[in-house]
Design an enzyme around this catalytic site. Structure first.
Site, PDB file in Angstrom:
ATOM      1  N   ASN A  93       0.839  -1.189   0.000  1.00  0.00           N
ATOM      2  CA  ASN A  93       0.000   0.000   0.000  1.00  0.00           C
ATOM      3  C   ASN A  93       0.883   1.252   0.000  1.00  0.00           C
ATOM      4  O   ASN A  93       2.079   1.191   0.294  1.00  0.00           O
ATOM      5  CB  ASN A  93      -0.921  -0.032   1.227  1.00  0.00           C
ATOM      6  CG  ASN A  93      -1.973   1.048   1.205  1.00  0.00           C
ATOM      7  OD1 ASN A  93      -2.507   1.382   0.158  1.00  0.00           O
ATOM      8  ND2 ASN A  93      -2.267   1.620   2.354  1.00  0.00           N
ATOM      9  N   ASN A 152       1.365   3.533   1.999  1.00  0.00           N
ATOM     10  CA  ASN A 152       2.023   3.923   3.243  1.00  0.00           C
ATOM     11  C   ASN A 152       3.041   2.903   3.740  1.00  0.00           C
ATOM     12  O   ASN A 152       3.594   3.057   4.829  1.00  0.00           O
ATOM     13  CB  ASN A 152       0.978   4.172   4.345  1.00  0.00           C
ATOM     14  CG  ASN A 152       0.227   2.899   4.737  1.00  0.00           C
ATOM     15  OD1 ASN A 152       0.325   1.876   4.071  1.00  0.00           O
ATOM     16  ND2 ASN A 152      -0.541   2.981   5.808  1.00  0.00           N
ATOM     17  N   LYS A 153       3.301   1.845   2.972  1.00  0.00           N
ATOM     18  CA  LYS A 153       4.245   0.824   3.415  1.00  0.00           C
ATOM     19  C   LYS A 153       5.682   1.223   3.054  1.00  0.00           C
ATOM     20  O   LYS A 153       5.921   2.218   2.368  1.00  0.00           O
ATOM     21  CB  LYS A 153       3.893  -0.525   2.787  1.00  0.00           C
ATOM     22  CG  LYS A 153       2.540  -1.063   3.245  1.00  0.00           C
ATOM     23  CD  LYS A 153       2.468  -1.224   4.756  1.00  0.00           C
ATOM     24  CE  LYS A 153       1.197  -1.917   5.228  1.00  0.00           C
ATOM     25  NZ  LYS A 153      -0.004  -1.075   5.064  1.00  0.00           N
ATOM     26  N   ILE A 154       6.654   0.402   3.490  1.00  0.00           N
ATOM     27  CA  ILE A 154       8.063   0.776   3.322  1.00  0.00           C
ATOM     28  C   ILE A 154       8.442   0.875   1.846  1.00  0.00           C
ATOM     29  O   ILE A 154       9.242   1.728   1.460  1.00  0.00           O
ATOM     30  CB  ILE A 154       8.989  -0.200   4.086  1.00  0.00           C
ATOM     31  CG1 ILE A 154      10.436   0.323   4.076  1.00  0.00           C
ATOM     32  CG2 ILE A 154       8.884  -1.612   3.538  1.00  0.00           C
ATOM     33  CD1 ILE A 154      11.342  -0.381   5.053  1.00  0.00           C
TER      34      ILE A 154
END
Length: 382
Positions: free
Chosen positions: A212, A214-216
Site C-alpha cells: 500500500n 504507506n508501506k516501506i
C-alpha cells in the site's frame, strides 16, 4: 516530556514548518522510467514482464520458494488463508491488536476470528497466551484441533508483525506444531524485517505482504503471497489468476479462483522501489535510533525491536505514561501539523467482531490505551 517538546523534536528532525505526514512514499529511483516503459509497451494490466520480475525479486529477497503478486495485501492474505485450508465455519486465531484487514480476510473466508493476547516484547501474537488458550479451549482429534464447546476446527493461526517487529516465531511455530494448526503470517508491515536472519513471512506455510502507499515500499496498491513450497506457489498463482488452464486460445477454468492479479503497471513501480529497499531500511532504522535516544530519559517508552530480530521500523511508536498523556500528545501534535496516530482499536470493539471468542487481552488493552505512532518517513529521502 511535553507534547510541545516532542513536536519541536520532530520538526527539528524533518527541518520543516510544513505539515509532516505519518509515512509518505518516497520516489527517488527508476519509478518513472519503469512505469513509462510499461505504458509504452501497452501491457499495463495483468500481463507483462514487470509482474514476473517483481515476483522473482521478492523470492530472492525473502528466500521464499514462490512469491505470487496480488492486487492488494488483503487479497494476498485471503488467498493465503484459502491455500492453508481455511473454509467456512472454521476458527482462525489472530490478535485483537491488528489492522482490520487481518480480520476482514478471515471473515471473507466465512471463518470466525478468535482473539488471543499480544506479547509486550513484539506487540504481536504471544505464543504463551496462544498455548494457554488452546489448552483451555481445544482438543486434538483425528479431524484436527477442535474447539471443545462448539466443535469447530481451529484451522489457522495468523500472527501479525506489528509495525515491522517480528513476533516470537520459534515459540509460536512450536505451539502451532504441537496443536497441528497451520501458520499464515500477516507480514503486511514487515518487508525488510528479519527473525534470526530469516525474512518474515517465510516461517509459516504462507505469508502475506502489503505494498500500500504507506508501506516501506509501494506499488500504489498491491500485495504478495510468500509460499513455503514451489508446489503450493504454483497452485496459489493458478487460483489468483482465475484458475485458467493455459491454452493458445481456449478459455477453460478448472476450479473456482480469484481475480487477484497485480497489474503490470503496479509491478513496474514495485520493481523500482525494491531496488531501494536496503536504503529505505537503513534510513528508517537511523530515524528510529534518533527517536530512541530522544525518549531515553523520559516517562515515554520508545518501542524498540526485539533482541532476536532486525526490524524495518515501518512505523515508529512510543508508549505514553497513561491514556491521558496519549490523548494529549495526539491532540496537540495533530493540531500543530505533525501527524501522529493511535494504534488501531482492538478488533473485538468493532461491531462485526464483538462476539468473537477471545482470551484475556490485558497486554492488548494496555498498549491500545497508551501507544502513539510518530512520523516515520525516512529523513534523508524526503
Amino acid at each position: 516530556m511535553t507534547p510541545l517538546k516532542i513536536n519541536d523534536f520532530v520538526r527539528e528532525l524533518y527541518a520543516t514548518n510544513e505539515f509532516i505526514p505519518l509515512h509518505a512514499p518516497t520516489f527517488c529511483g527508476n519509478e518513472k522510467a519503469y512505469v513509462t516503459q510499461t505504458i509504452d509497451s501497452t501491457f499495463v494490466s495483468s500481463v507483462g514482464k514487470f509482474v514476473d520480475e517483481f515476483e522473482t525479486k521478492m523470492e530472492e529477497l525473502t528466500g521464499s520458494a514462490k512469491a505470487v503478486a496480488t492486487v492488494n495485501g488483503t487479497a494476498a492474505l485471503h488467498a493465503a488463508l484459502y491455500m492453508a485450508g481455511v473454509r467456512a465455519g472454521d476458527l482462525v486465531i489472530t490478535q485483537a491488536l491488528t489492522f482490520v484487514a487481518t480480520c476482514n480476510a478471515v471473515h471473507h473466508m466465512g471463518a470466525e476470528t478468535v482473539f488471543v493476547d499480544v506479547s509486550p516484547t513484539s506487540l504481536g501474537l504471544c505464543p504463551k497466551a496462544l498455548d494457554e488458550f488452546l489448552q483451555e479451549h481445544a482438543i486434538q482429534t483425528e479431524q484436527g484441533c477442535i474447539h471443545k464447546q462448539t466443535k469447530q476446527r481451529f484451522q489457522a493461526v495468523v500472527p501479525m508483525h506489528t509495525f515491522g517487529h517480528p513476533v516470537e516465531l520459534d515459540e509460536l511455530m512450536q505451539v502451532c506444531s504441537k496443536w497441528n494448526i497451520a501458520v499464515v503470517e500477516d507480514a503486511a508491515e514487515s518487508l525488510g524485517s528479519y527473525y534470526k536472519g530469516m525474512h518474515t513471512g517465510t516461517f509459516g506455510e504462507f505469508g502475506a505482504v502489503s505494498f500500500n502507499g504507506n508501506k516501506i515500499i509501494t506499488t500504489g496498491g498491491g500485495g504478495i503471497v510468500l509460499c513455503k513450497s514451489a508446489e503450493a506457489g504454483a497452485h496459489t498463482k493458478h487460483i489468483t489468476t482465475t484458475a485458467k488452464v493455459p491454452h493458445p486460445f481456449e478459455f477453460f477454468h478448472d476450479e473456482a479462483g480469484f481475480n487477484y492479479r497485480m497489474p503490470n503497471l503496479n509491478a513496474a513501480l514495485g520493481c523500482a522501489q525494491l531496488e531501494q529497499l536496503e536504503l529505505f531500511v537503513k534510513q528508517k532504522r537511523s530515524l528510529a535510533h534518533k527517536y530512541c535516544d530522544f525518549f531515553a530519559n523520559s516517562d515515554f517508552k520508545f518501542v524498540v525491536e526485539p533482541e532476536y530480530a532486525q526490524s524495518n521500523y515501518w512505523l515508529n511508536a512510543v508508549i505514553c505514561p497513561d491514556k491521558e498523556a496519549r490523548d494529549r500528545l495526539l491532540k496537540e501534535t495533530n493540531a500543530a501539523g505533525v501527524m501522529t496516530r493511535p494504534i488501531w482499536q482492538l478488533m473485538h470493539r468493532l461491531p462485526m467482531f464483538e462476539n468473537a471468542p477471545r482470551g484475556d487481552l490485558s497486554n492488548s488493552e494496555y498498549i491500545e490505551s497508551r501507544l502513539v505512532n510518530l512520523p516515520s518517513t525516512p529523513l534523508e529521502l524526503i
